[in-house]
Design a protein around this motif. Structure first.
Motif, mmCIF file in Angstrom:
data_model
loop_
_atom_site.group_PDB
_atom_site.id
_atom_site.type_symbol
_atom_site.label_atom_id
_atom_site.label_comp_id
_atom_site.label_asym_id
_atom_site.label_seq_id
_atom_site.Cartn_x
_atom_site.Cartn_y
_atom_site.Cartn_z
ATOM 1 N N LEU A 76 0.835 -1.212 0.000
ATOM 2 C CA LEU A 76 0.000 0.000 0.000
ATOM 3 C C LEU A 76 0.865 1.254 0.000
ATOM 4 N N HIS A 77 1.969 1.216 0.738
ATOM 5 C CA HIS A 77 2.871 2.370 0.778
ATOM 6 C C HIS A 77 3.465 2.636 -0.599
ATOM 7 N N ALA A 78 3.832 1.580 -1.316
ATOM 8 C CA ALA A 78 4.383 1.747 -2.665
ATOM 9 C C ALA A 78 3.347 2.359 -3.598
ATOM 10 N N LYS A 79 2.106 1.920 -3.505
ATOM 11 C CA LYS A 79 1.035 2.468 -4.339
ATOM 12 C C LYS A 79 0.772 3.933 -4.001
ATOM 13 N N ALA A 80 0.882 4.262 -2.684
ATOM 14 C CA ALA A 80 0.686 5.652 -2.268
ATOM 15 C C ALA A 80 1.748 6.549 -2.894
ATOM 16 N N GLY A 81 2.986 6.039 -2.936
ATOM 17 C CA GLY A 81 4.059 6.801 -3.567
ATOM 18 C C GLY A 81 3.792 7.030 -5.045
ATOM 19 N N GLU A 82 3.298 5.997 -5.724
ATOM 20 C CA GLU A 82 2.973 6.127 -7.142
ATOM 21 C C GLU A 82 1.862 7.152 -7.358
ATOM 22 N N ALA A 83 0.839 7.098 -6.483
ATOM 23 C CA ALA A 83 -0.270 8.041 -6.604
ATOM 24 C C ALA A 83 0.196 9.472 -6.382
ATOM 25 N N LEU A 84 1.093 9.668 -5.418
ATOM 26 C CA LEU A 84 1.597 11.013 -5.144
ATOM 27 C C LEU A 84 2.382 11.550 -6.333
ATOM 28 N N ARG A 85 3.209 10.696 -6.903
ATOM 29 C CA ARG A 85 3.991 11.137 -8.068
ATOM 30 C C ARG A 85 3.107 11.451 -9.273
ATOM 31 N N ALA A 86 1.940 10.793 -9.329
ATOM 32 C CA ALA A 86 1.009 11.043 -10.433
ATOM 33 C C ALA A 86 0.104 12.231 -10.158
ATOM 34 N N GLY A 87 0.248 12.838 -8.979
ATOM 35 C CA GLY A 87 -0.553 14.009 -8.644
ATOM 36 C C GLY A 87 -1.879 13.696 -7.986
ATOM 37 N N ASP A 88 -2.128 12.427 -7.652
ATOM 38 C CA ASP A 88 -3.379 12.047 -6.994
ATOM 39 C C ASP A 88 -3.181 12.158 -5.485
ATOM 40 N N LEU A 89 -3.330 13.373 -4.959
ATOM 41 C CA LEU A 89 -3.052 13.603 -3.544
ATOM 42 C C LEU A 89 -4.053 12.877 -2.649
ATOM 43 N N GLU A 90 -5.312 12.942 -3.000
ATOM 44 C CA GLU A 90 -6.332 12.303 -2.163
ATOM 45 C C GLU A 90 -6.139 10.786 -2.148
ATOM 46 N N GLY A 91 -5.870 10.193 -3.324
ATOM 47 C CA GLY A 91 -5.650 8.747 -3.390
ATOM 48 C C GLY A 91 -4.425 8.331 -2.598
ATOM 49 N N SER A 92 -3.365 9.144 -2.690
ATOM 50 C CA SER A 92 -2.153 8.850 -1.941
ATOM 51 C C SER A 92 -2.408 8.873 -0.444
ATOM 52 N N SER A 93 -3.167 9.862 0.021
ATOM 53 C CA SER A 93 -3.462 9.985 1.447
ATOM 54 C C SER A 93 -4.246 8.786 1.958
ATOM 55 N N LYS A 94 -5.231 8.357 1.190
ATOM 56 C CA LYS A 94 -6.051 7.215 1.597
ATOM 57 C C LYS A 94 -5.207 5.939 1.655
ATOM 58 N N LEU A 95 -4.331 5.767 0.674
ATOM 59 C CA LEU A 95 -3.475 4.577 0.660
ATOM 60 C C LEU A 95 -2.512 4.555 1.841
ATOM 61 N N LEU A 96 -2.018 5.734 2.223
ATOM 62 C CA LEU A 96 -1.130 5.798 3.389
ATOM 63 C C LEU A 96 -1.875 5.459 4.670
ATOM 64 N N ASP A 97 -3.134 5.891 4.756
ATOM 65 C CA ASP A 97 -3.947 5.528 5.925
ATOM 66 C C ASP A 97 -4.130 4.013 5.999
ATOM 67 N N GLU A 98 -4.400 3.404 4.845
ATOM 68 C CA GLU A 98 -4.588 1.948 4.806
ATOM 69 C C GLU A 98 -3.282 1.226 5.164
ATOM 70 N N ALA A 99 -2.165 1.776 4.695
ATOM 71 C CA ALA A 99 -0.875 1.175 5.013
ATOM 72 C C ALA A 99 -0.609 1.206 6.513
ATOM 73 N N SER A 100 -0.915 2.331 7.154
ATOM 74 C CA SER A 100 -0.723 2.447 8.602
ATOM 75 C C SER A 100 -1.602 1.463 9.353
ATOM 76 N N ARG A 101 -2.860 1.347 8.916
ATOM 77 C CA ARG A 101 -3.769 0.416 9.591
ATOM 78 C C ARG A 101 -3.279 -1.028 9.443
ATOM 79 N N ALA A 102 -2.834 -1.388 8.239
ATOM 80 C CA ALA A 102 -2.332 -2.749 8.023
ATOM 81 C C ALA A 102 -1.120 -3.022 8.913
ATOM 82 N N MET A 103 -0.253 -2.019 9.034
ATOM 83 C CA MET A 103 0.941 -2.190 9.853
ATOM 84 C C MET A 103 0.575 -2.407 11.316
ATOM 85 N N PHE A 104 -0.392 -1.645 11.803
ATOM 86 C CA PHE A 104 -0.757 -1.779 13.212
ATOM 87 C C PHE A 104 -1.536 -3.045 13.493
#
Length: 293
Positions: A76-104
């Motif tokens: 999920l973190h890798a996908k968030a990075g891809e989304a950020l580089r593509a300019g999808d800020l909202e998608g990147s933020s959501k993916l980072l939230d999911e990554a944090s939840r999965a980690m915890f």
């Protein structure tokens, strides 16, 4: 295994929860999404996944589910990075939230109690495999030696294994392990006693009397542990007196054997240890468990 202090995990968790809260606020329009802010969040989430105390906890645990959650967080973190580089800020933020939840979720699954339970189950499975191998060996020896009661130890051990498995299935791992340990000691003692003094024990090809002496020490220890386990809840009356007499005699002979070995008279020590173990066999039989000897 090094377990991470819960307080350290809690501090890491609070940081991640704060990130999640900020992301939730962003999604509701209270805080505008900002690329620089998301880049910092991307970096902090990477730290959480790769080098935080929670990450170390997962690595130390070796728990399959925890490791899988961490792998999902990385994805999920890798996908968030891809989304950020593509300019999808909202998608990147959501993916980072999911990554944090999965980690915890992974950190929770790798908590000390879960780690301890997993190790206990692993130890139980290893002992179960060893015990079943000994049962098979005892059956082969019983077939070789014959006799109406030669196969009894294997039957008793299999019954104890079955009881242990039922207890484990009911969530009583410690009780199940106790039954399994009794089964293990029963067949181990039976095998050692069946081999005493005949061609089977000679086939072990001891290099020196000292080596055979140490084999007999182990056999004596096995019998004594079995006595202690069998009689933990069965002492009293005539049985108590019989067992005490046998155990006392065994201890005296064991001490004599150790003195003989200290004088490098291992051959005498072997014979004395065999006598000591025979006394323990009497106690075991008095407790209702048949083993040869």
């Amino acid at each position: 295994m090094t377990l991470v202090a819960p307080s350290r995990l809690l501090r890491t968790g609070l940081c991640a929860l704060a990130l999640c809260a900020a992301a939730a606020a962003s999604a509701q329009g209270r805080v505008p999404l900002d690329r620089e802010q998301l880049e910092r969040k991307l970096a902090s989430t990477s730290t959480l996944i790769e080098s935080s105390s929670g990450a170390k906890q997962i690595e130390a645990s070796g728990a399959g589910e925890a490791v899988a959650r961490r792998a999902k967080a990385r994805e999920l973190h890798a996908k968030a990075g891809e989304a950020l580089r593509a300019g999808d800020l909202e998608g990147s933020s959501k993916l980072l939230d999911e990554a944090s939840r999965a980690m915890f979720e992974g950190v929770r699954l790798a908590a000390p109690q879960q780690v301890a339970d997993a190790k206990q189950r692993t130890d139980y499975n290893a002992r179960l495999e060893s015990t079943r191998a000994l049962v098979d060996a005892q059956k082969r020896i019983a077939k070789e030696k014959g006799g109406p009661r030669a196969g009894e130890p294997a039957v008793q051990a299999e019954a104890l294994i079955a009881e242990g498995e039922k207890l484990v299935a009911a969530g009583r791992l410690a009780d199940g392990r106790a039954k399994l340990e009794q089964a293990y000691l029963t067949v181990k003692a039976a095998i050692g006693s069946a081999r005493e003094g005949d061609t089977l024990v000679r086939s072990l090809n001891f290099a020196t009397p000292a080596e055979e002496y140490h084999y007999e020490i182990d056999r004596n220890d096995t019998h004594r542990m079995l006595v202690d386990m069998l009689l933990k809840d069965k002492r009293g009356g005539t049985l108590d007196a019989m067992v005490d007499q046998a155990v006392t005699a065994s201890a005296r002979l064991r001490k004599q054997a150790e003195a003989e070995a200290a004088r490098n008279d291992h051959k005498s020590g072997i014979k004395t240890l065999e006598e000591s173990t025979r006394e323990l066999v009497k106690a075991i039989r008095a407790a209702g468990v048949y083993i040869p000897g």
